[in-house]
Scaffold this active site. Sequence first.
Site, PDB file in Angstrom:
ATOM      1  N   GLN A 178       0.644  -1.265   0.013  1.00 56.97           N
ATOM      2  CA  GLN A 178       0.015  -0.003  -0.106  1.00 56.97           C
ATOM      3  C   GLN A 178       1.045   1.288   0.083  1.00 56.97           C
ATOM      4  OE1 GLN A 178      -2.648  -0.589   3.438  1.00 56.97           O
ATOM      5  NE2 GLN A 178      -3.438  -2.246   2.672  1.00 56.97           N
ATOM      6  N   HIS A 246      -1.095   0.135   5.864  1.00 58.02           N
ATOM      7  CA  HIS A 246      -1.720   0.937   6.931  1.00 58.02           C
ATOM      8  C   HIS A 246      -0.725   2.218   6.917  1.00 58.02           C
ATOM      9  CE1 HIS A 246      -4.430  -2.373   8.473  1.00 58.02           C
ATOM     10  NE2 HIS A 246      -4.368  -2.474   7.080  1.00 58.02           N
ATOM     11  N   GLU A 340     -14.883   3.541  10.599  1.00 53.56           N
ATOM     12  CA  GLU A 340     -15.242   4.435  11.553  1.00 53.56           C
ATOM     13  C   GLU A 340     -15.254   6.021  10.708  1.00 53.56           C
ATOM     14  OE1 GLU A 340     -13.192   4.497  15.079  1.00 53.56           O
ATOM     15  OE2 GLU A 340     -14.044   2.495  15.545  1.00 53.56           O
ATOM     16  N   TYR A 350      -9.209   6.781  20.265  1.00 54.49           N
ATOM     17  CA  TYR A 350     -10.168   6.162  19.477  1.00 54.49           C
ATOM     18  C   TYR A 350     -10.430   4.768  19.575  1.00 54.49           C
ATOM     19  CZ  TYR A 350     -11.426  11.004  18.775  1.00 54.49           C
ATOM     20  OH  TYR A 350     -11.832  12.298  18.765  1.00 54.49           O
ATOM     21  N   TYR A 361     -10.065 -10.339   9.498  1.00 47.11           N
ATOM     22  CA  TYR A 361     -10.622 -10.635   8.137  1.00 47.11           C
ATOM     23  C   TYR A 361     -10.804 -12.047   7.808  1.00 47.11           C
ATOM     24  CZ  TYR A 361      -8.711  -5.886   6.689  1.00 47.11           C
ATOM     25  OH  TYR A 361      -8.425  -4.837   6.428  1.00 47.11           O
TER      26      TYR A 361
HETATM   27  C1  HEC Z   1      -7.423  -7.655   4.014  1.00 40.56           C
HETATM   28  C2  HEC Z   1      -7.297  -7.601   2.673  1.00 40.56           C
HETATM   29  C3  HEC Z   1      -7.284  -9.015   2.003  1.00 40.56           C
HETATM   30  C4  HEC Z   1      -8.255  -9.826   2.067  1.00 40.56           C
HETATM   31  C5  HEC Z   1      -9.553  -9.824   3.033  1.00 40.56           C
HETATM   32  C6  HEC Z   1      -7.710 -10.965   1.294  1.00 40.56           C
HETATM   33  N1  HEC Z   1      -6.665 -10.583   0.487  1.00 40.56           N
HETATM   34 FE1  HEC Z   1      -5.612 -11.637  -0.750  1.00 40.56          FE
HETATM   35  N2  HEC Z   1      -4.113 -10.298  -0.729  1.00 40.56           N
HETATM   36  C7  HEC Z   1      -4.087  -9.043  -0.089  1.00 40.56           C
HETATM   37  C8  HEC Z   1      -2.783  -8.387  -0.200  1.00 40.56           C
HETATM   38  C9  HEC Z   1      -2.537  -7.083   0.156  1.00 40.56           C
HETATM   39  C10 HEC Z   1      -1.943  -9.206  -1.241  1.00 40.56           C
HETATM   40  C11 HEC Z   1      -0.662  -8.815  -1.736  1.00 40.56           C
HETATM   41  C12 HEC Z   1      -0.851  -7.676  -2.766  1.00 40.56           C
HETATM   42  C13 HEC Z   1      -1.440  -8.104  -4.081  1.00 40.56           C
HETATM   43  O1  HEC Z   1      -0.897  -8.929  -4.745  1.00 40.56           O
HETATM   44  O2  HEC Z   1      -2.535  -7.786  -4.261  1.00 40.56           O
HETATM   45  C14 HEC Z   1      -2.869 -10.469  -1.188  1.00 40.56           C
HETATM   46  C15 HEC Z   1      -2.577 -11.363  -2.302  1.00 40.56           C
HETATM   47  C16 HEC Z   1      -3.234 -12.471  -2.587  1.00 40.56           C
HETATM   48  C17 HEC Z   1      -2.705 -13.772  -3.391  1.00 40.56           C
HETATM   49  C18 HEC Z   1      -1.381 -13.782  -4.060  1.00 40.56           C
HETATM   50  C19 HEC Z   1      -1.453 -13.057  -5.516  1.00 40.56           C
HETATM   51  C20 HEC Z   1      -0.115 -13.072  -6.310  1.00 40.56           C
HETATM   52  O3  HEC Z   1      -0.208 -12.278  -6.954  1.00 40.56           O
HETATM   53  O4  HEC Z   1       0.377 -14.168  -6.082  1.00 40.56           O
HETATM   54  C21 HEC Z   1      -3.998 -14.347  -3.655  1.00 40.56           C
HETATM   55  C22 HEC Z   1      -3.967 -15.860  -4.483  1.00 40.56           C
HETATM   56  C23 HEC Z   1      -5.001 -13.866  -2.864  1.00 40.56           C
HETATM   57  N3  HEC Z   1      -4.514 -12.930  -2.284  1.00 40.56           N
HETATM   58  C24 HEC Z   1      -6.282 -14.434  -2.704  1.00 40.56           C
HETATM   59  C25 HEC Z   1      -7.105 -14.157  -1.591  1.00 40.56           C
HETATM   60  C26 HEC Z   1      -8.302 -14.773  -1.466  1.00 40.56           C
HETATM   61  C27 HEC Z   1      -8.792 -16.033  -2.297  1.00 40.56           C
HETATM   62  C28 HEC Z   1      -8.918 -14.045  -0.356  1.00 40.56           C
HETATM   63  C29 HEC Z   1     -10.327 -14.558   0.402  1.00 40.56           C
HETATM   64  C30 HEC Z   1     -10.268 -15.827   0.735  1.00 40.56           C
HETATM   65  C31 HEC Z   1      -8.099 -13.226   0.065  1.00 40.56           C
HETATM   66  N4  HEC Z   1      -7.051 -13.047  -0.950  1.00 40.56           N
HETATM   67  C32 HEC Z   1      -8.549 -12.057   0.995  1.00 40.56           C
HETATM   68  C33 HEC Z   1      -4.991  -8.642   0.703  1.00 40.56           C
HETATM   69  C34 HEC Z   1      -6.228  -9.314   1.140  1.00 40.56           C
END
Ligand code: HEC
Length: 470
Positions: A178, A246, A340, A350, A361
């Site tokens: 981020q 963050h 919030e 807060y 999550y």
């Molecule tokens: C709190 C935020 C958040 C949530 C909720 C979340 N993710 Fe992620 N996820 C991320 C972040 C940040 C990354 C790393 C940065 C990116 O590649 O987007 C990531 C990376 C990933 C990757 C790896 C991507 C790569 O390029 O290798 C996968 C697969 C993935 N998430 C799947 C999921 C799945 C399936 C769910 C739900 C079960 C989920 N994520 C829920 C934030 C989240």
Amino acid sequence: MRYPTILLIPIGIVAAALTWQTNESGPPAEQVAPQVYSQWCSSCHGPKGRDFIDREWKFGSSEQDIQRIIRDGYPLLGMPGYAETLSADDINTLSAFLLEQAASERGFSPTPPDEIQSTDLRIRVNTLVSGLETPWGMDFVDDTTLLITEREGRIWKLSAGKLHALDGLPNDMHVKGQGGLMDVMHWNDSTSGNEWIYLTYSKNKPGDPDYSATALIRAPWNDQGDSFNNWEELFVAEPYEKTHRHYGSRVAIGGDGKLYLTCGERGMRDVHPQTLSTSPGKVHRFNPDGSIPKDNPFLNEPNARPSIWSWGHRNPQGMIAHPISGEIWTHEHGPKGGDELNVARKGRNYGWPKITFGRNYVGTIITRDTAMVGLQQPIHYWLPSIGPCGMEMVYGGPWPESWQTDLLVGSLSFEYLERVEVESGRVTSRERLLDGFGRVRDIARNAQGEIFVAIEGAGTVLHLEPILSE
Ligand code: HEC
């Protein structure tokens, strides 16, 4: 068509294989995946798996790689692990769904319509800029010149309908997760007549770029050339941390003439928000030159950082000075649920993470407490989370009476602009505008009261203009 058709049709061979793998009873996989996805994943990765369309995988592109990431997460970047929350079947189904998305073309270049309709107003939508990568912050330097940052580390000047790149940015930006270049603010010091540009960004730790911290800098603005120089570093929200999330990072001048900065807790909720001895997870207050005001609340507190104004914050990515009261209004991202809206008052706590309306999550409980003596209640909390980013108040200008002093808040998770009506310190109604054109990052108001909105995805800056019948 905004989303590729592949979302709507059965997933062919992969789906057949999955139905065979999963339990005979229960709905077929091609229905399960989008459901599970929207429950657990869409708040961060966008509706319908949009984040994965045409993806270049960071952690490997095999089903095993993807399943491992879903199971174990990647905490440094902010990806939670779902081993305890989801069954092996769900994880398999999700990974197949994401691979399908990745194989589809990036079909996301939504063109906003020329007009939108709100409950009580038609609004013309003028696209001023498109094709930016991640527009993050915007501010006007005068009636016709808008500065726009991109998180990837660029800043643009929009004037007379043309974009000019400005050079001379710091070379220690941590463009990762981020992090990167974030907010921009122009300030005209009426006592000296000097104009300044303030920027916030995530800064590499000197000598160790694995670590980063939110930083606030400023440089004189004279609009002579296309390059900044003489940056002055006003503040670094130490300690530097290894996470890439963050950072918070909005900047504003309050009605009291002081400079306010929001800092997120860097994804370390048990370390920073509830201590006064570190800077993350706080709203800070300075004189505009970065020195510490004599009336800051914690000057006499042993070990407290003297710039702290309010504390117990999670990740505040929206802040305004209320145009009438001058108070500092902020909003912040909650975890799953519990974003919030607050008025950041002197010395107040807060509550994050001692009280929250959200959950982890992965669905587990953080605390059952939503209130506690000595901890502030928000003006409003969003359940489910909208992923708020950017905020402005409609004030003056061409807007009708019913819109005056309404807040406009960007939603990253659901990709719309939220209009929030606040009366006597309470939210009385909410409305979705610009639904489905991409993650709304920031909103700006110029001296004429006109409203501008920055959206990711198509990378646009839009101008909203009420259509008033005479
Ligand atoms: C709190 C935020 C958040 C949530 C909720 C979340 N993710 Fe992620 N996820 C991320 C972040 C940040 C990354 C790393 C940065 C990116 O590649 O987007 C990531 C990376 C990933 C990757 C790896 C991507 C790569 O390029 O290798 C996968 C697969 C993935 N998430 C799947 C999921 C799945 C399936 C769910 C739900 C079960 C989920 N994520 C829920 C934030 C989240």
